[in-house]
Write a protein that holds these residues in place. Structure first.
Motif, short mmCIF file in Angstrom:
data_model
loop_
_atom_site.label_atom_id
_atom_site.label_comp_id
_atom_site.label_asym_id
_atom_site.label_seq_id
_atom_site.Cartn_x
_atom_site.Cartn_y
_atom_site.Cartn_z
N UNK A 191 0.96 -1.14 0.11
CA UNK A 191 0.03 -0.03 0.09
C UNK A 191 0.78 1.26 0.15
N UNK A 192 0.44 2.25 -0.27
CA UNK A 192 1.00 3.61 -0.25
C UNK A 192 1.69 3.95 1.15
N UNK A 193 0.71 3.57 2.03
CA UNK A 193 1.37 3.92 3.39
C UNK A 193 2.59 3.14 3.64
N UNK A 194 2.59 1.85 3.28
CA UNK A 194 3.66 1.04 3.67
C UNK A 194 4.80 1.66 2.95
N UNK A 195 4.80 1.68 1.54
CA UNK A 195 5.88 2.25 0.91
C UNK A 195 6.33 3.37 1.41
N UNK A 196 5.58 4.60 1.98
CA UNK A 196 6.01 5.52 2.44
C UNK A 196 6.88 5.26 3.63
N UNK A 256 4.19 -0.63 10.97
CA UNK A 256 2.99 -0.39 11.42
C UNK A 256 3.00 0.77 12.43
N UNK A 257 3.94 1.17 13.21
CA UNK A 257 4.15 2.22 14.20
C UNK A 257 4.16 3.52 13.44
N UNK A 258 5.09 3.79 12.32
CA UNK A 258 5.02 4.72 11.63
C UNK A 258 3.88 5.15 10.79
N UNK A 259 3.06 4.09 10.26
CA UNK A 259 1.80 4.37 9.44
C UNK A 259 0.76 4.91 10.55
#
Length: 403
Positions: A4-9, A53-56
């Motif tokens: 997903x975009x959030x994981x890539x970021x 996951x913590x960053x997202x």
């Protein structure tokens, strides 16, 4: 695998170009809100599983429970280097420093907080975070919940009570490199993981590790053999494990003439040595079990056990400090049967009957491995640890003899 975009970021923020497929499974489980346990070998990248996951989900606090200060310091240094708002609380900080960190947590300036199980269970800490939205509680090196909680760090057994005390159940994540199958459900229950948590157990086999057992008959013979092994095999960085702080210091003193200026003792109170080791300035490191977990000492290609570990989990975890960059690493155990008797005497002093029984069973597994003359040592270990290897390793002491 598509991310997903959030994981890539999040990956970009951590300078990660690609995830392993098995890492993606666990990350998806956590992001989907499942309590998750992961058993995977050293060098797998287990911290990535909860850091992404913590960053997202940085609008909520992630609390990471670590067994050792060195692990907290190492992780926070790494995260701050990547401009991620992380901090730790430890007993060496002043009251003002701790208060300032908690103020930052309360204001949302800190997204990932590292603590010990003892800190987690203190009422002042619990009061300080009572109005904070906590999205995830991570227990790193979760095998400590049983192995340490039932012996000398009882607060490990109270982590589940802390989870239950929170207004909303966070996602609970538990990770380790060694955890016997019969302990997994018990750990999940002690951590108050919700019904049917996800458990990902990956093969612990590492083809770049060679396991050798060298019998000795006295401590004096151990010291002689240790020096011979170092002269023969020491190339880049060697890690020598001893059972006690005093033992580690005595062994290090023996080796200083052989490796002048290049020997360091590593245990929880040696902060100056720790900095030199992590900076790659020392290459013969004599350690207690405190450095068997997590802290990334680079370029280790020889691991020597001067004393008998108390369990296969401990042994395999410590041996796994070698070869973390993919290079070949030898793990050599100097086995004196008298070490078994010493360990047995210590374990028999454990007051809790069930904990004592479990500890003695684990020690007996270690003895069985050391006394074995025919079966593949790696295959034996992996079976004990819940893995199902199909083939012999071909390179351990017994496999070499069988050729």
């Amino acid at each position: 695998m598509k991310y997903s975009k959030s994981v890539k970021e999040a990956m970009k923020q951590l300078d990660i170009k690609k995830l392993r497929p098995k890492q993606g499974q666990a990350i998806s489980s956590i992001l989907n809100g499942h309590d998750t346990m992961v058993i995977a070998p050293t060098s797998f990248g287990k911290s990535i599983l909860y850091l992404i996951p913590a960053i997202i989900q940085s609008d909520k606090l992630t609390i990471v429970v670590e067994p050792l200060l060195a692990l907290m310091h190492d992780q926070v240094k790494y995260l701050r280097k990547h401009q991620i708002a992380a901090a730790y609380l430890d007993h060496m900080q002043t009251e003002k420093e701790q208060s300032d960190i908690l103020d930052c947590v309360q204001s949302g300036e800190i997204h990932i907080l590292f603590v010990s199980p003892e800190r987690l269970c203190r009422l002042p800490f619990q009061m300080a975070i009572q109005d904070i939205s906590i999205g995830m509680v991570v227990v790193d090196e979760c095998h400590c919940v049983i192995s340490w909680g039932s012996t000398f760090r009882e607060d490990y057994l109270h982590i589940g009570a802390f989870v239950d005390s929170l207004p909303k159940h966070p996602v609970v994540v538990a990770v380790t490199a060694t955890d016997a199958p019969q302990d997994r459900e018990h750990i999940m229950a002690l951590l108050s993981m919700r019904s049917e948590p996800k458990c990902f157990a990956y093969s612990l086999y590492r083809s770049n590790l060679t396991f050798l057992i060298k019998p000795v008959e006295s401590r004096k013979e151990k010291r002689r053999k240790l020096q011979k092994l170092l002269k023969k095999y020491h190339a880049n960085t060697t890690l020598i494990f001893c059972a006690t702080k005093a033992g580690a210091e005595a062994v290090a003193e023996d080796l200083k003439a052989l490796f002048p200026g290049d020997v360091a003792v590593y245990h929880s109170r040696e902060k100056k040595a720790e900095k030199a080791i992590l900076a790659g300035k020392k290459h013969v490191i004599v350690a207690t079990t405190a450095s068997s977990m997590g802290v990334d000492i680079r370029n280790v290609d020889l691991v020597i056990h001067f004393d008998l570990p108390k369990s296969l989990e401990e042994y395999y975890q410590q041996a796994g400090r070698g070869g973390r960059d993919g290079q070949h690493s030898r793990s050599i155990l100097l086995y004196d049967p008298a070490d078994y008797q010493r360990n047995y005497g210590l374990l028999y002093q454990i007051s809790d009957k069930e904990a004592r029984k479990r500890a003695v069973e684990q020690l007996n597994q270690m003895k069985e491995l050391c006394d074995e003359k025919h079966r593949c040592l790696v295959k034996m270990m992996l079976v004990f640890l819940g893995d199902s290897p199909r083939k012999n390793c071909r390179y351990c002491t017994n496999c070499q003899k069988a050729r």
